[in-house]
Design a protein around this motif. Structure first.
Motif, PDB file in Angstrom:
ATOM      1  N   LYS A 135      23.241   3.594 -32.646  1.00 32.43           N
ATOM      2  CA  LYS A 135      23.859   4.627 -33.466  1.00 32.43           C
ATOM      3  C   LYS A 135      22.836   5.682 -33.899  1.00 32.43           C
ATOM      4  O   LYS A 135      23.110   6.887 -33.847  1.00 32.43           O
ATOM      5  CB  LYS A 135      24.514   4.010 -34.705  1.00 32.43           C
ATOM      6  CG  LYS A 135      25.274   5.013 -35.568  1.00 32.43           C
ATOM      7  CD  LYS A 135      25.990   4.344 -36.731  1.00 32.43           C
ATOM      8  CE  LYS A 135      27.135   3.499 -36.229  1.00 32.43           C
ATOM      9  NZ  LYS A 135      27.949   2.946 -37.353  1.00 32.43           N
ATOM     10  N   GLU A 136      21.641   5.262 -34.307  1.00 35.59           N
ATOM     11  CA  GLU A 136      20.603   6.209 -34.700  1.00 35.59           C
ATOM     12  C   GLU A 136      20.189   7.097 -33.534  1.00 35.59           C
ATOM     13  O   GLU A 136      19.949   8.294 -33.693  1.00 35.59           O
ATOM     14  CB  GLU A 136      19.384   5.458 -35.251  1.00 35.59           C
ATOM     15  CG  GLU A 136      19.604   4.799 -36.602  1.00 35.59           C
ATOM     16  CD  GLU A 136      20.351   3.483 -36.491  1.00 35.59           C
ATOM     17  OE1 GLU A 136      20.730   3.112 -35.359  1.00 35.59           O
ATOM     18  OE2 GLU A 136      20.567   2.839 -37.530  1.00 35.59           O
ATOM     19  N   PHE A 137      20.108   6.494 -32.336  1.00 35.47           N
ATOM     20  CA  PHE A 137      19.741   7.262 -31.150  1.00 35.47           C
ATOM     21  C   PHE A 137      20.816   8.287 -30.808  1.00 35.47           C
ATOM     22  O   PHE A 137      20.515   9.446 -30.482  1.00 35.47           O
ATOM     23  CB  PHE A 137      19.519   6.300 -29.973  1.00 35.47           C
ATOM     24  CG  PHE A 137      19.167   6.988 -28.690  1.00 35.47           C
ATOM     25  CD1 PHE A 137      17.895   7.492 -28.485  1.00 35.47           C
ATOM     26  CD2 PHE A 137      20.120   7.129 -27.693  1.00 35.47           C
ATOM     27  CE1 PHE A 137      17.571   8.118 -27.293  1.00 35.47           C
ATOM     28  CE2 PHE A 137      19.808   7.756 -26.499  1.00 35.47           C
ATOM     29  CZ  PHE A 137      18.523   8.259 -26.302  1.00 35.47           C
ATOM     30  N   MET A 138      22.084   7.901 -30.871  1.00 39.14           N
ATOM     31  CA  MET A 138      23.181   8.816 -30.565  1.00 39.14           C
ATOM     32  C   MET A 138      23.257   9.956 -31.576  1.00 39.14           C
ATOM     33  O   MET A 138      23.568  11.102 -31.223  1.00 39.14           O
ATOM     34  CB  MET A 138      24.498   8.048 -30.527  1.00 39.14           C
ATOM     35  CG  MET A 138      24.645   7.124 -29.332  1.00 39.14           C
ATOM     36  SD  MET A 138      24.571   8.038 -27.761  1.00 39.14           S
ATOM     37  CE  MET A 138      24.944   6.743 -26.594  1.00 39.14           C
ATOM     38  N   ARG A 139      22.975   9.666 -32.824  1.00 39.70           N
ATOM     39  CA  ARG A 139      22.982  10.727 -33.828  1.00 39.70           C
ATOM     40  C   ARG A 139      21.834  11.701 -33.605  1.00 39.70           C
ATOM     41  O   ARG A 139      21.959  12.897 -33.892  1.00 39.70           O
ATOM     42  CB  ARG A 139      22.892  10.116 -35.220  1.00 39.70           C
ATOM     43  CG  ARG A 139      24.197   9.465 -35.676  1.00 39.70           C
ATOM     44  CD  ARG A 139      24.077   8.826 -37.035  1.00 39.70           C
ATOM     45  NE  ARG A 139      25.368   8.288 -37.486  1.00 39.70           N
ATOM     46  CZ  ARG A 139      25.555   7.628 -38.618  1.00 39.70           C
ATOM     47  NH1 ARG A 139      24.511   7.392 -39.429  1.00 39.70           N
ATOM     48  NH2 ARG A 139      26.753   7.180 -38.949  1.00 39.70           N
ATOM     49  N   LEU A 140      20.738  11.212 -33.076  1.00 41.45           N
ATOM     50  CA  LEU A 140      19.637  12.103 -32.736  1.00 41.45           C
ATOM     51  C   LEU A 140      20.021  13.025 -31.583  1.00 41.45           C
ATOM     52  O   LEU A 140      19.622  14.196 -31.540  1.00 41.45           O
ATOM     53  CB  LEU A 140      18.401  11.278 -32.366  1.00 41.45           C
ATOM     54  CG  LEU A 140      17.123  12.048 -32.010  1.00 41.45           C
ATOM     55  CD1 LEU A 140      16.594  12.808 -33.220  1.00 41.45           C
ATOM     56  CD2 LEU A 140      16.051  11.096 -31.482  1.00 41.45           C
ATOM     57  N   MET A 141      20.840  12.505 -30.649  1.00 42.46           N
ATOM     58  CA  MET A 141      21.250  13.273 -29.486  1.00 42.46           C
ATOM     59  C   MET A 141      22.418  14.211 -29.780  1.00 42.46           C
ATOM     60  O   MET A 141      22.446  15.362 -29.329  1.00 42.46           O
ATOM     61  CB  MET A 141      21.621  12.319 -28.347  1.00 42.46           C
ATOM     62  CG  MET A 141      20.490  11.416 -27.884  1.00 42.46           C
ATOM     63  SD  MET A 141      19.193  12.310 -26.999  1.00 42.46           S
ATOM     64  CE  MET A 141      20.087  12.798 -25.536  1.00 42.46           C
ATOM     65  N   TYR A 142      23.431  13.730 -30.571  1.00 43.32           N
ATOM     66  CA  TYR A 142      24.678  14.461 -30.734  1.00 43.32           C
ATOM     67  C   TYR A 142      24.982  14.898 -32.161  1.00 43.32           C
ATOM     68  O   TYR A 142      26.048  15.448 -32.412  1.00 43.32           O
ATOM     69  CB  TYR A 142      25.849  13.613 -30.218  1.00 43.32           C
ATOM     70  CG  TYR A 142      25.710  13.222 -28.764  1.00 43.32           C
ATOM     71  CD1 TYR A 142      25.848  14.163 -27.755  1.00 43.32           C
ATOM     72  CD2 TYR A 142      25.422  11.911 -28.412  1.00 43.32           C
ATOM     73  CE1 TYR A 142      25.717  13.798 -26.416  1.00 43.32           C
ATOM     74  CE2 TYR A 142      25.287  11.535 -27.074  1.00 43.32           C
ATOM     75  CZ  TYR A 142      25.439  12.496 -26.089  1.00 43.32           C
ATOM     76  OH  TYR A 142      25.300  12.141 -24.777  1.00 43.32           O
ATOM     77  N   GLY A 143      24.073  14.604 -33.080  1.00 42.11           N
ATOM     78  CA  GLY A 143      24.291  15.047 -34.453  1.00 42.11           C
ATOM     79  C   GLY A 143      24.673  13.911 -35.387  1.00 42.11           C
ATOM     80  O   GLY A 143      25.085  12.828 -34.961  1.00 42.11           O
TER      81      GLY A 143
END
Length: 340
Positions: A135-143
């Protein structure tokens, strides 16, 4: 009267010395008989491990899925061999569809190069990891609004680790220390040891191109070079072995350490401190034995996951000893004669 008073302490000292001589003779006799015995241990371990992946100056944690695995030890004379794997029989975790599958294989050797110099070498490999910080990685990628559930899986990811340790016993020798290694040697007496060891480790993380997320497979054709790192640690500490009610025993070890870690090819390294500790309790009646242990490795590091590190491990095992075949004894006698 004075002569009687003076003779009493002398008599007590004689009894203590005589009892020690008997104990030493019994230990020597057991050691000689044990030279021609093979010890086998089978056990189950739970390993909590993390691996780091550096991306945009942030460390993301990767985890293996099946943390339970089967472990075996084999010991004959001066050589200890250990290997482990994760068969389906011990796949206790039931979250494979969510986090993927992990395959394990580890093998290690322990031997003494002299009565006080001990060498340990170990190789481990696993295939299949998942992103614990998805989840942290996806938020870094997509906001920051990204809130999907699930884990990024890397089914082809391979993690290989080469480890070694050379330690010197300042207090004690191989006869005193051998039962600290694992359950293959019977603890014979109360022992206190002090040692200093140099630990070294080289790790390779590769094949992260294939990704599975929410049932969809993604393949990147880019040439993703492996991530490599190494660690060197100087450990100094001691251990205590205590016999309890005859066949029961307990062992506790603690080794504070100073270490240096480096991510190869990146400007990422650190010096820090840590603690390696090990404890075990068991029963041993010379022929068969069982026990359980706990291992804890603490590192005072804000970037603790950029290289492989075992935080804690539980182990349960049972084993037995049997006489080795004559031809095996004969060939090892020749090897022992050459090594002398």
């Amino acid at each position: 009267m004075k002569a009687k008073i003076l003779s009493c302490p002398l008599f007590c000292l004689f009894l203590i010395s005589y009892a020690q001589e008997i104990q030493d003779a019994e230990d020597k006799n057991y050691t000689e008989k044990d030279r021609n015995k093979i010890a086998v241990v089978a056990g189950l371990s739970y390993l909590h491990n993390t691996f780091g992946l550096l991306y945009q100056d942030k460390v993301f944690r990767l985890r293996p899925n099946d943390a339970f695995y089967t472990e075996f030890f084999l010991r004959y004379r001066w050589l200890d061999v250990s290997f482990s794997l994760a068969p389906k029989l011990t796949r206790i975790n039931n979250d494979d569809p969510e986090k993927g599958k992990t395959k394990y294989f580890n093998i290690g050797f322990t031997f003494f190069m002299s009565p006080k110099l001990r060498q340990y070498v170990y190789f481990s490999t696993m295939k299949g990891l998942y992103f614990q910080d998805t989840k942290e990685f996806m938020r870094l990628m997509y906001g920051e609004d990204y809130n999907e559930k699930g884990y990024l899986q890397f089914p082809d990811a391979k993690y290989r680790s080469f480890k070694g340790e050379t330690s010197y016993l300042w207090l004690g020798n191989k006869t005193d220390y051998r039962s600290f290694n694992n359950m293959t040697y019977q603890p014979l007496k109360d022992v206190f040891i002090v040692s200093t060891g140099l630990f070294y480790q080289y790790n390779i993380l590769s094949d992260l191109n294939k990704t599975v997320y929410q049932g969809e497979i993604f393949n990147e054709n880019v040439n993703d070079s492996p991530s490599k790192d190494f660690r060197i640690a100087l450990r100094s500490g001691g251990g205590v072995q205590k016999k309890i009610n005859g066949n029961w025993y307990t062992i506790v070890e603690a080794y504070p350490e100073f270490y240096y870690s480096k991510l190869i090819g990146e400007d990422f390294h650190e010096f820090n401190i840590g603690l390696y500790s090990n404890a075990r309790m068991g029963y041993d009646n010379e022929k068969w034995f069982f026990g359980g242990g706990f291992q804890f490795n603490w590192i005072n590091s804000s970037n603790e996951n950029f290289y492989s590190t075992t935080q804690w491990l539980f182990r349960l095992g049972v084993g037995f000893r049997f006489n080795s075949p004559t031809f095996v004894n004969r060939n090892f006698d020749k090897i022992d004669h050459i090594l002398k």
